[in-house]
Design a protein around this motif. Sequence first.
Motif, PDB file in Angstrom:
ATOM      1  N   LEU A 151      27.418  44.077  64.547  1.00  0.00           N
ATOM      2  CA  LEU A 151      28.687  43.624  63.959  1.00  0.00           C
ATOM      3  C   LEU A 151      29.425  42.690  64.903  1.00  0.00           C
ATOM      4  O   LEU A 151      29.497  42.938  66.110  1.00  0.00           O
ATOM      5  CB  LEU A 151      29.601  44.816  63.674  1.00  0.00           C
ATOM      6  N   LYS A 152      29.996  41.642  64.349  1.00  0.00           N
ATOM      7  CA  LYS A 152      30.850  40.743  65.136  1.00  0.00           C
ATOM      8  C   LYS A 152      32.253  41.335  65.236  1.00  0.00           C
ATOM      9  O   LYS A 152      32.871  41.325  66.279  1.00  0.00           O
ATOM     10  CB  LYS A 152      30.892  39.362  64.494  1.00  0.00           C
ATOM     11  N   LYS A 153      32.748  41.856  64.125  1.00  0.00           N
ATOM     12  CA  LYS A 153      34.075  42.461  64.073  1.00  0.00           C
ATOM     13  C   LYS A 153      33.913  43.919  63.646  1.00  0.00           C
ATOM     14  O   LYS A 153      33.384  44.197  62.576  1.00  0.00           O
ATOM     15  CB  LYS A 153      34.959  41.704  63.078  1.00  0.00           C
ATOM     16  N   LYS A 154      34.341  44.836  64.506  1.00  0.00           N
ATOM     17  CA  LYS A 154      34.164  46.261  64.235  1.00  0.00           C
ATOM     18  C   LYS A 154      35.235  46.767  63.272  1.00  0.00           C
ATOM     19  O   LYS A 154      36.419  46.480  63.441  1.00  0.00           O
ATOM     20  CB  LYS A 154      34.251  47.079  65.530  1.00  0.00           C
ATOM     21  N   PRO A 155      34.839  47.529  62.250  1.00  0.00           N
ATOM     22  CA  PRO A 155      35.828  48.133  61.357  1.00  0.00           C
ATOM     23  C   PRO A 155      36.561  49.265  62.083  1.00  0.00           C
ATOM     24  O   PRO A 155      36.106  49.744  63.127  1.00  0.00           O
ATOM     25  CB  PRO A 155      34.977  48.681  60.211  1.00  0.00           C
ATOM     26  N   THR A 156      37.665  49.684  61.512  1.00  0.00           N
ATOM     27  CA  THR A 156      38.420  50.794  62.087  1.00  0.00           C
ATOM     28  C   THR A 156      38.241  52.072  61.278  1.00  0.00           C
ATOM     29  O   THR A 156      38.759  53.122  61.659  1.00  0.00           O
ATOM     30  CB  THR A 156      39.914  50.450  62.166  1.00  0.00           C
ATOM     31  N   ALA A 157      37.522  51.983  60.161  1.00  0.00           N
ATOM     32  CA  ALA A 157      37.285  53.155  59.327  1.00  0.00           C
ATOM     33  C   ALA A 157      35.907  53.067  58.694  1.00  0.00           C
ATOM     34  O   ALA A 157      35.415  51.979  58.398  1.00  0.00           O
ATOM     35  CB  ALA A 157      38.353  53.275  58.242  1.00  0.00           C
TER      36      ALA A 157
END
Length: 187
Positions: A151-157
Amino acid sequence: VPSAAYALSCAVLCASPAETVKKLIAKNFSAIILFDANFIGTEPIIPILKGCKIPVLIPHGVPSDSEKTGFAVLGTDYQKVIYYGVEYLAQCGHKQIAYFAFGEHRIAKEKYFAILANFGLDCSPELRFEASSHNEHDKIIGALENWYDNLKKKPTALFCFSDYFALCAYEFFKSKNVRIPQDMAIL
């Protein structure tokens, strides 16, 4: 109240289905909860449980299970469950909510992304990923690792297909020193 595993173990240990029915009746159970789903109607356990002449409940079934088995089924409207779960996570401030799926057994891809869009959330395709098994620990962890590490941008949920997926996610994120729920909320 025995589970299907108990009934099946009796079936394996007994010489015949009739003996299995006798053993189950002798236990004087008032009902049986059958933790299985997606019946085709020819499973050997069905006539055994019918022979016990007590109520059988399938708590996590699909509508066709009632038709195939004749047993009572509690179904879950997974689309509503996911909708309300995403709504809750959005209300908590999460903007990138990933869904860890097993095929489209709970919700179709398009419907998941429609729910995200409904709440004005990130609809990036990488926010939905799949495991190739619903019960094989190493495949589930492998899917998480492959997804998360790329992932380039990690989710928070992370919304998980099942409680088992959630337990695997806890294990995986602990190994990555990702704090739950501070860094990653898991539902």
